[in-house]
Design a protein around this motif. Structure first.
Motif, PDB file in Angstrom:
ATOM      1  N   UNK A 176     -40.041 -41.734 -45.420  1.00  0.00           N
ATOM      2  CA  UNK A 176     -39.908 -43.125 -45.008  1.00  0.00           C
ATOM      3  C   UNK A 176     -38.778 -43.721 -45.827  1.00  0.00           C
ATOM      4  N   UNK A 177     -37.862 -44.421 -45.168  1.00  0.00           N
ATOM      5  CA  UNK A 177     -36.752 -45.066 -45.863  1.00  0.00           C
ATOM      6  C   UNK A 177     -36.471 -46.407 -45.206  1.00  0.00           C
ATOM      7  N   UNK A 178     -36.579 -47.466 -45.996  1.00  0.00           N
ATOM      8  CA  UNK A 178     -36.351 -48.828 -45.509  1.00  0.00           C
ATOM      9  C   UNK A 178     -37.145 -49.110 -44.234  1.00  0.00           C
ATOM     10  N   UNK A 179     -38.419 -48.714 -44.263  1.00  0.00           N
ATOM     11  CA  UNK A 179     -39.327 -48.998 -43.161  1.00  0.00           C
ATOM     12  C   UNK A 179     -39.223 -48.092 -41.959  1.00  0.00           C
ATOM     13  N   UNK A 180     -38.368 -47.095 -42.018  1.00  0.00           N
ATOM     14  CA  UNK A 180     -38.205 -46.197 -40.882  1.00  0.00           C
ATOM     15  C   UNK A 180     -38.473 -44.761 -41.293  1.00  0.00           C
ATOM     16  N   UNK A 181     -39.107 -44.017 -40.374  1.00  0.00           N
ATOM     17  CA  UNK A 181     -39.366 -42.599 -40.600  1.00  0.00           C
ATOM     18  C   UNK A 181     -38.104 -41.813 -40.285  1.00  0.00           C
ATOM     19  N   UNK A 182     -37.828 -40.817 -41.123  1.00  0.00           N
ATOM     20  CA  UNK A 182     -36.651 -40.000 -40.863  1.00  0.00           C
ATOM     21  C   UNK A 182     -36.823 -38.584 -41.360  1.00  0.00           C
ATOM     22  N   UNK A 183     -35.918 -37.747 -40.950  1.00  0.00           N
ATOM     23  CA  UNK A 183     -35.841 -36.378 -41.448  1.00  0.00           C
ATOM     24  C   UNK A 183     -34.374 -36.087 -41.740  1.00  0.00           C
ATOM     25  N   UNK A 184     -34.157 -35.130 -42.602  1.00  0.00           N
ATOM     26  CA  UNK A 184     -32.786 -34.760 -42.900  1.00  0.00           C
ATOM     27  C   UNK A 184     -32.730 -33.592 -43.857  1.00  0.00           C
ATOM     28  N   UNK A 185     -31.549 -33.012 -43.958  1.00  0.00           N
ATOM     29  CA  UNK A 185     -31.341 -31.923 -44.907  1.00  0.00           C
ATOM     30  C   UNK A 185     -30.976 -32.505 -46.268  1.00  0.00           C
ATOM     31  N   UNK A 186     -31.532 -31.888 -47.302  1.00  0.00           N
ATOM     32  CA  UNK A 186     -31.231 -32.263 -48.672  1.00  0.00           C
ATOM     33  C   UNK A 186     -31.024 -30.998 -49.499  1.00  0.00           C
ATOM     34  N   UNK A 187     -30.414 -31.176 -50.650  1.00  0.00           N
ATOM     35  CA  UNK A 187     -30.213 -30.100 -51.621  1.00  0.00           C
ATOM     36  C   UNK A 187     -31.025 -30.472 -52.848  1.00  0.00           C
ATOM     37  N   UNK A 188     -31.979 -29.644 -53.211  1.00  0.00           N
ATOM     38  CA  UNK A 188     -32.869 -29.916 -54.334  1.00  0.00           C
ATOM     39  C   UNK A 188     -32.282 -29.337 -55.619  1.00  0.00           C
ATOM     40  N   UNK A 189     -32.401 -30.118 -56.692  1.00  0.00           N
ATOM     41  CA  UNK A 189     -31.983 -29.665 -58.013  1.00  0.00           C
ATOM     42  C   UNK A 189     -33.205 -29.555 -58.905  1.00  0.00           C
ATOM     43  N   UNK A 190     -33.271 -28.471 -59.668  1.00  0.00           N
ATOM     44  CA  UNK A 190     -34.351 -28.244 -60.628  1.00  0.00           C
ATOM     45  C   UNK A 190     -33.732 -28.053 -62.001  1.00  0.00           C
ATOM     46  N   UNK A 191     -34.176 -28.843 -62.954  1.00  0.00           N
ATOM     47  CA  UNK A 191     -33.672 -28.785 -64.324  1.00  0.00           C
ATOM     48  C   UNK A 191     -34.805 -28.383 -65.257  1.00  0.00           C
TER      49      UNK A 191
END
Length: 110
Positions: free
Chosen positions: A44-59
């Motif tokens: 959820x982002x700014x009241x709207x549902x969405x999907x998308x590709x992201x790149x995860x970082x692990x430290x």
């Protein structure tokens, strides 16, 4: 509190993830960074549902450096409200954890 943490965040593209990884590790706020992706996120982002590709970082970090790392990520991250979460590392090989500790000590030198 745990002595070591795994901290995660995500970016929208690989180049942003690489920039965050480089700046964080070169500042010795993390012993290393892993970039995983792309991953599919639903949110959820700014009241709207969405999907998308992201790149995860692990430290992998010393717990006593978390506040410094969080400040760095908030300052350098391309998003204004990024996910930054931490989970304790409850076990790990002694040699690896010594390396994390030594590499991220405030007085560490190359």
């Amino acid at each position: 509190m745990a002595e070591f943490l795994q901290v995660s965040t995500a970016t929208e593209d690989r180049s942003s993830a690489e920039a965050l990884a480089r700046s964080t590790v070169s500042a010795r706020l993390a012993a290393g960074a892993q970039i995983v992706g792309p991953v599919l996120s639903a949110f959820w982002h700014e009241g709207e549902f969405g999907t998308g590709e992201e790149w995860q970082l692990l430290f992998k970090i010393r717990a006593d450096r978390y506040a410094d790392l969080e400040r760095h990520l908030l300052d350098q991250h391309p998003w204004k409200n990024p996910e930054i979460t931490a989970v304790p590392i409850v076990a790990g090989s002694a040699a690896y954890l010594r390396w994390v500790s030594a590499t991220t000590a405030p007085e560490a030198q190359d």
